[in-house]
Design an enzyme around this catalytic site. Structure first.
Site, PDB file in Angstrom:
ATOM      1  CD  GLU A 117     -36.817 -32.883 -42.613  1.00  0.00           C
ATOM      2  OE1 GLU A 117     -38.028 -32.844 -42.779  1.00  0.00           O
ATOM      3  OE2 GLU A 117     -36.200 -33.922 -42.369  1.00  0.00           O
ATOM      4  CB  CYS A 130     -31.557 -31.628 -33.533  1.00  0.00           C
ATOM      5  SG  CYS A 130     -30.787 -32.916 -34.525  1.00  0.00           S
ATOM      6  CB  CYS A 137     -25.549 -37.756 -45.062  1.00  0.00           C
ATOM      7  SG  CYS A 137     -24.158 -38.347 -44.052  1.00  0.00           S
ATOM      8  CB  CYS A 141     -25.223 -45.187 -41.908  1.00  0.00           C
ATOM      9  SG  CYS A 141     -23.649 -44.401 -41.474  1.00  0.00           S
ATOM     10  CB  CYS A 144     -29.044 -43.195 -41.393  1.00  0.00           C
ATOM     11  SG  CYS A 144     -29.289 -41.405 -41.268  1.00  0.00           S
ATOM     12  N   GLY A 192     -26.512 -34.898 -42.338  1.00  0.00           N
ATOM     13  CA  GLY A 192     -25.122 -34.675 -42.713  1.00  0.00           C
ATOM     14  C   GLY A 192     -24.115 -35.180 -41.720  1.00  0.00           C
ATOM     15  CD  GLU A 193     -19.587 -37.307 -39.997  1.00  0.00           C
ATOM     16  OE1 GLU A 193     -20.474 -38.029 -39.515  1.00  0.00           O
ATOM     17  OE2 GLU A 193     -18.681 -36.797 -39.295  1.00  0.00           O
ATOM     18  CB  SER A 226     -23.159 -36.500 -33.678  1.00  0.00           C
ATOM     19  OG  SER A 226     -23.310 -37.898 -33.731  1.00  0.00           O
ATOM     20  CB  SER A 249     -22.561 -42.581 -35.022  1.00  0.00           C
ATOM     21  OG  SER A 249     -23.268 -41.394 -34.732  1.00  0.00           O
ATOM     22  CG  LEU A 250     -18.728 -47.976 -31.773  1.00  0.00           C
ATOM     23  CD1 LEU A 250     -17.448 -47.470 -32.434  1.00  0.00           C
ATOM     24  CD2 LEU A 250     -18.433 -48.498 -30.364  1.00  0.00           C
ATOM     25  CG  HIS A 251     -24.440 -47.113 -34.931  1.00  0.00           C
ATOM     26  ND1 HIS A 251     -25.331 -46.634 -33.976  1.00  0.00           N
ATOM     27  CD2 HIS A 251     -24.211 -46.064 -35.773  1.00  0.00           C
ATOM     28  CE1 HIS A 251     -25.630 -45.378 -34.261  1.00  0.00           C
ATOM     29  NE2 HIS A 251     -24.962 -45.005 -35.323  1.00  0.00           N
ATOM     30  CG  ASN A 325     -35.984 -43.359 -34.191  1.00  0.00           C
ATOM     31  OD1 ASN A 325     -36.860 -43.583 -33.360  1.00  0.00           O
ATOM     32  ND2 ASN A 325     -34.904 -42.649 -33.901  1.00  0.00           N
ATOM     33  CB  CYS A 368     -31.849 -40.655 -34.179  1.00  0.00           C
ATOM     34  SG  CYS A 368     -31.275 -39.704 -32.839  1.00  0.00           S
TER      35      CYS A 368
HETATM   36  N1  SAH Z   1     -23.454 -38.119 -39.337  1.00  0.00           N
HETATM   37  C1  SAH Z   1     -23.400 -37.853 -37.914  1.00  0.00           C
HETATM   38  C2  SAH Z   1     -24.478 -36.928 -37.478  1.00  0.00           C
HETATM   39  C3  SAH Z   1     -25.883 -37.498 -37.589  1.00  0.00           C
HETATM   40  S1  SAH Z   1     -26.407 -37.768 -35.990  1.00  0.00           S
HETATM   41  C4  SAH Z   1     -23.412 -39.164 -37.154  1.00  0.00           C
HETATM   42  O1  SAH Z   1     -23.738 -40.177 -37.752  1.00  0.00           O
HETATM   43  O2  SAH Z   1     -23.052 -39.185 -35.999  1.00  0.00           O
HETATM   44  C5  SAH Z   1     -27.694 -38.819 -36.179  1.00  0.00           C
HETATM   45  C6  SAH Z   1     -27.588 -39.955 -35.191  1.00  0.00           C
HETATM   46  O3  SAH Z   1     -28.709 -40.814 -35.386  1.00  0.00           O
HETATM   47  C7  SAH Z   1     -26.363 -40.817 -35.434  1.00  0.00           C
HETATM   48  O4  SAH Z   1     -25.887 -41.342 -34.230  1.00  0.00           O
HETATM   49  C8  SAH Z   1     -26.941 -41.895 -36.294  1.00  0.00           C
HETATM   50  O5  SAH Z   1     -26.145 -43.044 -36.342  1.00  0.00           O
HETATM   51  C9  SAH Z   1     -28.268 -42.119 -35.645  1.00  0.00           C
HETATM   52  N2  SAH Z   1     -29.223 -42.772 -36.505  1.00  0.00           N
HETATM   53  C10 SAH Z   1     -29.236 -42.798 -37.849  1.00  0.00           C
HETATM   54  N3  SAH Z   1     -30.278 -43.509 -38.290  1.00  0.00           N
HETATM   55  C11 SAH Z   1     -30.960 -43.939 -37.215  1.00  0.00           C
HETATM   56  C12 SAH Z   1     -32.150 -44.682 -37.031  1.00  0.00           C
HETATM   57  N4  SAH Z   1     -32.832 -45.132 -38.062  1.00  0.00           N
HETATM   58  N5  SAH Z   1     -32.561 -44.904 -35.770  1.00  0.00           N
HETATM   59  C13 SAH Z   1     -31.871 -44.431 -34.730  1.00  0.00           C
HETATM   60  N6  SAH Z   1     -30.751 -43.707 -34.830  1.00  0.00           N
HETATM   61  C14 SAH Z   1     -30.296 -43.469 -36.067  1.00  0.00           C
END
Ligand code: SAH
Length: 392
Positions: A117, A130, A137, A141, A144, A192-193, A226, A249-251, A325, A368
């Site tokens: 997508e 985007c 992927c 995580c 996601c 994807g990553e 990213s 993407s630290l989180h 999300n 996201c």
């Molecule tokens: N794999 C890469 C590229 C994907 S970017 C990465 O992780 O950075 C997608 C972004 O959305 C990332 O920052 C990811 O952590 C974030 N994301 C994934 N699931 C999410 C969710 N359920 N709600 C909000 N952000 C989310």
């Protein structure tokens, strides 16, 4: 939400179902090659080298891919040239729009039946694509949607570039109401990553930023890559001397929690991944964007905001908070607004620039973390996309 009348093909034709089982890379396409490579390709068809430039001008300069519109090519040669250099890579299966047409998600079927997508986001001053870098992927995580199904395969350079060229055509048609007709930004925040498909993503960046007709002529600064934090690839990126924006993407600011939220952290820890991000910032003089999905009662505690503030204080970095999300089957939820506001307040008090990302595309599972490309679920597909509000 609006369903747009595209869908010329069924994704469930016997062909697609049969081929879906065996992921394979697509045929070579003009966007896989630089201009020299394209000249060789047309020469191999017995055509003069300047045909490479003509085809490139149609594809990248005019966003034209219909052979009938390529009137400067001899009629007899058009089908062979376009068949060889512009094979169809992406077939739109479904397009959905929301936000009064300003957010549009496209589900594509690839030549082997794999699904990806892309999301197009219009703002008053810009249009952003985007895009996906892989089908599925492998990073797993748990919050996601894309991560849940695993990796199908890497996308080719041209499969990545073609998403952007197609969406640039949509923008140019004036379909993104209230936005300029020129697509100007790309974020690798779809499925994807990107750092796990490194050589192709870098080549795609080169194609997107090369001036027309070699490429699409976007500014490197307007491209955001990213990553979950694959440190060796981040180090390679530093060595490329590109000036794309890096998002990490630290989180979570602590290894205990990050090991769970971003499993690759078990290999490359917070300190190491941040060091690589700061080194990238130093090399490019550009702020890195620290992505942090705020998850209720999981990573939204005041002490975690303070710890993140200490880690980022005085660094060339800013925090982009993403309200979580919802994804199917997830036990997690977004943080309540007062908790989010307190998190922002503490980061800013620590001197760390902080923004909260909008939740564009949520309605169509285009925000996201929602991209899952499950066209088999009739009501909802979804992919992971949304724009980092990266301060440029
Ligand atoms: N794999 C890469 C590229 C994907 S970017 C990465 O992780 O950075 C997608 C972004 O959305 C990332 O920052 C990811 O952590 C974030 N994301 C994934 N699931 C999410 C969710 N359920 N709600 C909000 N952000 C989310």
């Amino acid at each position: 939400m609006t369903m747009l009348p595209v869908i010329p093909t069924s994704p469930d034709t016997p062909d697609a179902v049969a081929t879906r089982r065996r992921p394979s890379m697509p045929p070579r396409h003009l966007a896989d090659l630089d201009l020299a490579g394209r000249r060789e390709a047309v020469a191999a068809l017995g055509q003069p080298a300047f045909r490479a430039k003509q085809l490139s001008t149609h594809y990248f300069g005019r966003l034209v891919r219909d052979p009938a519109a390529m009137t400067d090519l001899p009629t007899a040669e058009r089908a062979r040239l376009t068949g060889d250099l512009l094979p169809t890579l992406l077939t739109p299966v479904r397009e959905q729009a929301c936000d009064a047409g300003a957010t549009r998600k496209t589900l594509w079927r690839l030549h082997d039946g794999a699904l990806v997508e892309s999301v197009l986001m219009g703002y008053p001053d810009r249009v952003t694509a985007c895009v996906s870098s892989q089908a599925g992927c492998g990073m797993a995580c748990p919050f996601c949607a894309t991560g849940q199904a695993g990796l199908t395969r890497n996308l080719s350079v041209a499969e990545i570039v073609d998403q952007v060229v197609y969406l640039a055509g949509v923008a140019a048609s004036g379909a993104v109401t209230g936005s300029p007709p020129r697509l100007s930004r790309v974020v690798f925040m779809g499925m994807g990553e990107p750092m796990a498909n490194y050589p192709r993503v870098i080549e795609a960046v080169r194609r997107l930023t090369a001036p027309a007709p070699e490429g699409l002529g976007l500014s490197q600064r307007h491209i955001t890559v990213s990553t979950v934090g694959l440190v060796p690839a981040m180090r390679r990126l530093i060595a490329e001397e590109l000036s794309v924006t890096l998002a990490l993407s630290l989180h979570a600011p602590d290894d205990d929690l990050r090991d769970e939220l971003v499993p690759v952290n078990q290999r490359w820890k917070v300190a190491e991944v941040l060091r690589a991000a700061f080194d990238y910032a130093a090399q490019t003089s550009r702020r890195v964007s620290i992505e942090y999905a705020l998850i209720r009662d999981v990573n939204d505690q005041p002490w975690r905001a303070d710890l993140l503030g200490r880690l980022l204080h005085s660094k060339l970095a800013h925090v982009n908070l993403i309200p979580l999300n919802p994804t199917p089957g997830s036990k997690w939820d977004a943080s309540p607004k007062p908790v989010e506001r307190e998190f922002v307040r503490r980061l800013r008090a620590a001197g760390v620039p902080t923004t909260v990302r909008d939740t564009r595309g949520r309605e169509i599972d285009g925000a996201c973390g929602q991209l899952a490309a499950s066209e088999l679920t009739v009501v909802d597909a979804g992919g992971a996309a949304a724009e980092a509000e990266v301060a440029q």
